[in-house]
Design a protein around this motif. Sequence first.
Motif, short mmCIF file in Angstrom:
data_model
loop_
_atom_site.label_atom_id
_atom_site.label_comp_id
_atom_site.label_asym_id
_atom_site.label_seq_id
_atom_site.Cartn_x
_atom_site.Cartn_y
_atom_site.Cartn_z
N LYS A 184 0.81 -1.22 0.00
CA LYS A 184 0.00 0.00 0.00
C LYS A 184 0.85 1.28 0.00
O LYS A 184 0.32 2.37 -0.22
N ASN A 185 2.13 1.14 0.27
CA ASN A 185 3.02 2.30 0.25
C ASN A 185 3.65 2.54 -1.13
O ASN A 185 4.47 3.44 -1.29
N ILE A 186 3.26 1.72 -2.07
CA ILE A 186 3.82 1.82 -3.43
C ILE A 186 2.67 2.06 -4.41
O ILE A 186 1.72 1.27 -4.47
N ASP A 187 2.75 3.14 -5.20
CA ASP A 187 1.68 3.44 -6.16
C ASP A 187 2.15 3.40 -7.61
O ASP A 187 1.37 3.72 -8.52
N GLY A 188 3.40 3.04 -7.84
CA GLY A 188 3.90 2.88 -9.20
C GLY A 188 5.17 2.06 -9.17
O GLY A 188 5.91 2.09 -8.17
N LEU A 189 5.42 1.31 -10.24
CA LEU A 189 6.58 0.40 -10.26
C LEU A 189 7.46 0.65 -11.47
O LEU A 189 6.97 0.83 -12.60
N LEU A 190 8.76 0.65 -11.23
CA LEU A 190 9.76 0.69 -12.31
C LEU A 190 10.59 -0.58 -12.20
O LEU A 190 11.19 -0.85 -11.15
N VAL A 191 10.63 -1.35 -13.28
CA VAL A 191 11.39 -2.59 -13.32
C VAL A 191 12.62 -2.36 -14.19
O VAL A 191 12.51 -2.06 -15.39
N ILE A 192 13.80 -2.52 -13.59
CA ILE A 192 15.06 -2.33 -14.31
C ILE A 192 15.71 -3.69 -14.53
O ILE A 192 15.79 -4.52 -13.61
N LEU A 193 16.18 -3.91 -15.75
CA LEU A 193 16.89 -5.16 -16.07
C LEU A 193 18.12 -4.84 -16.91
O LEU A 193 18.05 -4.04 -17.86
N ASN A 241 -4.91 -0.50 -9.63
CA ASN A 241 -4.59 0.57 -10.59
C ASN A 241 -3.24 1.22 -10.30
O ASN A 241 -3.16 2.39 -9.91
N LYS A 242 -2.20 0.46 -10.47
CA LYS A 242 -0.84 0.99 -10.32
C LYS A 242 -0.11 0.88 -11.66
O LYS A 242 -0.12 -0.19 -12.27
N PRO A 243 0.50 1.97 -12.10
CA PRO A 243 1.26 1.88 -13.36
C PRO A 243 2.54 1.07 -13.17
O PRO A 243 3.13 1.07 -12.08
N ILE A 244 2.95 0.42 -14.24
CA ILE A 244 4.21 -0.32 -14.23
C ILE A 244 4.94 -0.03 -15.54
O ILE A 244 4.37 -0.18 -16.62
N VAL A 245 6.18 0.42 -15.43
CA VAL A 245 7.01 0.69 -16.60
C VAL A 245 8.33 -0.03 -16.43
O VAL A 245 8.71 -0.41 -15.31
N ALA A 246 9.04 -0.19 -17.54
CA ALA A 246 10.28 -0.96 -17.50
C ALA A 246 11.43 -0.18 -18.11
O ALA A 246 11.24 0.66 -18.99
N SER A 247 12.62 -0.50 -17.62
CA SER A 247 13.84 0.00 -18.24
C SER A 247 14.76 -1.20 -18.44
O SER A 247 15.37 -1.69 -17.48
N GLY A 285 1.66 -3.35 -24.10
CA GLY A 285 1.15 -2.29 -23.24
C GLY A 285 2.01 -1.94 -22.04
O GLY A 285 1.52 -1.33 -21.09
N ILE A 286 3.30 -2.29 -22.07
CA ILE A 286 4.22 -1.90 -20.99
C ILE A 286 5.27 -0.96 -21.59
O ILE A 286 6.12 -1.40 -22.38
N PRO A 287 5.24 0.33 -21.27
CA PRO A 287 6.29 1.22 -21.76
C PRO A 287 7.67 0.74 -21.31
O PRO A 287 7.87 0.43 -20.13
N ALA A 288 8.59 0.65 -22.25
CA ALA A 288 9.94 0.15 -21.94
C ALA A 288 10.96 1.13 -22.50
O ALA A 288 10.87 1.53 -23.67
N TYR A 289 11.91 1.50 -21.66
CA TYR A 289 12.86 2.55 -22.02
C TYR A 289 14.30 2.03 -21.94
O TYR A 289 14.58 1.03 -21.27
N ILE A 290 15.19 2.75 -22.59
CA ILE A 290 16.60 2.38 -22.59
C ILE A 290 17.30 2.80 -21.30
O ILE A 290 18.33 2.26 -20.93
N SER A 291 16.73 3.79 -20.60
CA SER A 291 17.38 4.26 -19.37
C SER A 291 16.36 4.36 -18.24
O SER A 291 15.18 4.66 -18.47
N PRO A 292 16.79 4.15 -16.98
CA PRO A 292 15.89 4.29 -15.84
C PRO A 292 15.34 5.71 -15.71
O PRO A 292 14.21 5.90 -15.24
N GLU A 293 16.15 6.71 -16.13
CA GLU A 293 15.70 8.10 -16.03
C GLU A 293 14.39 8.32 -16.80
O GLU A 293 13.50 9.02 -16.34
N ASN A 294 14.28 7.70 -17.99
CA ASN A 294 13.06 7.82 -18.79
C ASN A 294 11.87 7.21 -18.06
O ASN A 294 10.75 7.72 -18.13
N GLY A 295 12.11 6.09 -17.37
CA GLY A 295 11.03 5.44 -16.63
C GLY A 295 10.54 6.30 -15.48
O GLY A 295 9.33 6.41 -15.25
N ILE A 296 11.47 6.93 -14.76
CA ILE A 296 11.09 7.83 -13.67
C ILE A 296 10.29 9.01 -14.21
O ILE A 296 9.27 9.41 -13.64
N GLU A 297 10.74 9.56 -15.32
CA GLU A 297 10.04 10.70 -15.93
C GLU A 297 8.62 10.31 -16.33
O GLU A 297 7.67 11.08 -16.14
#
Length: 705
Positions: free
Chosen positions: A370-379, A407-413, A431-443
């Motif tokens: 409940k303390n997390i409202d969005g997820l960034l997955v880095i690989l 209803n929590k967004p999840i994006v990947a880097s 349907g999962i936005p995936a970016y080349i850098s973690p900075e893009n995911g945070i943005e």
Amino acid sequence: MNDFNHLFNPKSVAIIGASETEGKVGYSILKNLISFKEKGGEVYPINPKYEEILGIKCYKSVLDVPNNIDLAVVVVPAQFIPGVMEECGKKGIKGAVIISAGLSEVGNIELEEEVKKIIKKYNIRTIGPNCLGIINMHNRLNASFSKEYFKEGNITFISQSGAILTAILDIAPLLNLGFSKIISMGNKIDIQESDLMEYLAEDETTEVIVLYIEGLKDSKFIESAKKLAKIKPVIVLKSGRTEEGAKAASSHTGSLAGDIQIYSAAFKKGKVITVETFEELVNLMHVFSTQPIMKSNKIGIVTNAGGFGVLAADMCKKYGLKLGEFEESTVNELKKYLPKTSSISNPLDLIGDADTERYKRSLNILKKDKNIDGLLVILTPQEMTKPMEVAEEIINIKRSMECENNNKPIVASFVGGKSIKGAKSHLRKNGIPAYISPENGIEALSNLYNYYLMKIEDENIEYVNKIREEVLEIKNKNSETIENLLNNPNEYNAKKFLELHGINTPKRYLAKTAEEAKKYAAELNNNVVMKISSSDILHKSDAGCVVVKPENIEEAFNTIMENGKNYLARNKPDGIIDGVLIEEFVEGLELIVGGKRDKVFGPVTMVGLGGIFVEVLKDVSFGIHPITKEYGLKMLKELKSYKVLEGVRGQPKRDIEFIVELITKIGVIMELYDEIKEIDINPLFVKEDGKGGCVGDALIIVNSQ
């Protein structure tokens, strides 16, 4: 509300200027409409040269078609458009898309005005001319000459550039982007962006609105955007970021208020999300069309590379996000599955040997926190990590979250090159936005959160209404005096005008002779500033007509008068000097506050700190009237130098409430006095908190100047 069903959901379409010649626009549009015909729509090619085209009966005129026509698509040479639109009017057609070019964009303004009169006479709601056309993916209506692409989705893209649209449609399959509608605006002789936004607010197939704008001629844009943004995100890319419009301005406010600044202020007022690059636009289209909005700024980061986790954490501060503290139950669950060397904290480092199962278990635990409202997955590519398998698990977890109404967004880097290319593409297509850098995911996550903040933000218009009532009462009671002051808006009169409206000004006198100057200076203890008083000399310092704390009053008076006369001889021989202003010397923190009238958005106000902040750093903020208390404070906080107002290095906090009220009042004055073109208060001296401030210099430019 605008009913544009005859445009986007027609039962029948006529293509006026249809052609059997492959490569011609009239051929491409007719060919694109075959899918619409196959879905049950009626298609009528119109061209006196042919009996039939592509196996469809062709008519000489829309007047020869025996059935009703909902939409006309016009592809004829420019000179024939008026005649064609007259026939459309007589036929009772209520919607038109004029593809044809050759009107105002090439200087053919009279012809465009003629077309405007015709469509107004018959009430034909029209898109174009000089446009690519329109597409409705959900009913297979492709009334454009773009290549065919039908992927149903929730994005409506509105563009002044046909080339931008074709580029988007070409990129779309790579991201599996789906559209509701594609609308090319062209010259906008009738339907404006605000009309479309009002329609799209009620359109069930549109959830995200994207606009590419070169310029607006639509005063309703802000209000329409604000209403729409309350329920659906509106994303804007504005081109033509030029300063040309500021070059001819007379005041400091005018010279600083270029195209970029005023449009930025309008977009903020309209609560739209702005981007500066095409890449940003595509990224936001993807994230907003696939992810729910984020209702807090607390996110969770999962990574198999500690370094990239730290980089992502660093970016959180820049974009206003926080790393949520894991619940105790989350920590206990993670300990069951993670190695002892793994750090159970946020960012969650799965360490370099993380396999697919470790990612899967961790994400399934974190999605419930409940303390997390969005997820960034880095690989990052490691020997034990299988990018495609991890991507598939992320997709499965996202689907399970949707089923659970989580209803929590999840994006990947996925950081790397060839080894992760396929996995990243697989994520995007599902349907999962995936970016080349973690900075893009945070943005991306920050944009989802910032939109949520904009949605819930309320403005207290009562504050503005109270000031408007006060100014209106002053205007009505002092109409004759105000008219005289604005007929000759030299600095003395400009300050008198501001003073009448409750804005504090220094004690001052207008001296016609050196003797008067000495007398008035003595009454002010000789602690004065002396300035030329002439509505024909706008920038007094540049003309050598300002002396601060003069030792010899008579000498200063004579110097100012001589310099003023020389300036007028060079620049305006028929100009008038009213005398020299003898004014008490005041001090305080210097600001600049001003207002100007924009031809599209109306009164625009500006604020910034004075001196080097405005002259060199251009550190100013613009707002579109009306300026509420919350909006005015936000304008101040946009200044890089805002902390100076709060007090730094032993300096006192300044009267911020006084500044906000003045910004609001300048906007109201600009609204109620049509004859005022620009107002400049530079400097405005602001005193300590609760002590107000005082106008140092005032410039009012009226329409007759």
